[in-house]
Motif scaffolding. Sequence first.
Motif, short mmCIF file in Angstrom:
data_model
loop_
_atom_site.label_atom_id
_atom_site.label_comp_id
_atom_site.label_asym_id
_atom_site.label_seq_id
_atom_site.Cartn_x
_atom_site.Cartn_y
_atom_site.Cartn_z
N MET A 1 21.20 -38.06 -34.15
CA MET A 1 21.39 -36.74 -33.58
C MET A 1 20.65 -35.67 -34.39
SD MET A 1 23.25 -36.64 -30.89
CE MET A 1 24.07 -37.85 -29.93
N LYS A 2 20.49 -35.92 -35.68
CA LYS A 2 19.81 -34.92 -36.49
C LYS A 2 18.34 -34.78 -36.07
CE LYS A 2 19.38 -33.06 -40.94
NZ LYS A 2 20.27 -32.47 -41.86
N LYS A 3 17.73 -35.90 -35.67
CA LYS A 3 16.34 -35.83 -35.21
C LYS A 3 16.22 -34.99 -33.95
CE LYS A 3 14.80 -40.17 -37.20
NZ LYS A 3 14.25 -41.51 -36.93
N LEU A 4 17.21 -35.11 -33.06
CA LEU A 4 17.19 -34.29 -31.85
C LEU A 4 17.38 -32.81 -32.18
CD1 LEU A 4 19.19 -36.48 -29.33
CD2 LEU A 4 16.78 -35.88 -29.22
N ALA A 5 18.23 -32.52 -33.16
CA ALA A 5 18.43 -31.13 -33.57
C ALA A 5 17.14 -30.54 -34.12
CB ALA A 5 19.55 -31.03 -34.61
N VAL A 6 16.43 -31.31 -34.92
CA VAL A 6 15.16 -30.85 -35.47
C VAL A 6 14.13 -30.69 -34.36
CG1 VAL A 6 13.25 -31.49 -36.99
CG2 VAL A 6 15.60 -31.81 -37.75
N LEU A 7 14.09 -31.64 -33.43
CA LEU A 7 13.15 -31.57 -32.32
C LEU A 7 13.36 -30.30 -31.49
CD1 LEU A 7 11.00 -32.92 -30.43
CD2 LEU A 7 12.95 -33.84 -29.18
N PHE A 8 14.61 -30.01 -31.15
CA PHE A 8 14.86 -28.83 -30.33
C PHE A 8 14.68 -27.53 -31.11
CE2 PHE A 8 16.80 -31.88 -27.39
CZ PHE A 8 16.26 -31.41 -26.20
N SER A 9 14.88 -27.55 -32.41
CA SER A 9 14.59 -26.34 -33.18
C SER A 9 13.09 -26.08 -33.24
CB SER A 9 15.19 -26.44 -34.58
OG SER A 9 14.60 -27.48 -35.30
#
Length: 74
Positions: A1-9
Amino acid sequence: MKKLAVLFSVLTLILSHAMCIVVASNYASMLCGIEHAGFSAPASTAFLYAIPFIIGIIICAVLTCVFYKKSKNK
């Protein structure tokens, strides 16, 4: 999930910069068109192009928060 958070940021930042580029170039084009080509619309209509970008930025920012909170819970 952290990778998705970074992607969307990152997507949020890309959208905000793209919005600035598009709106600024359209505003300058409208000013030039008003002066030289006889456009009748005001230059402020260029800011209407910001609406879809703002919606996308808000969606990406919300998804960033959601994915970041989910990654903190695990």
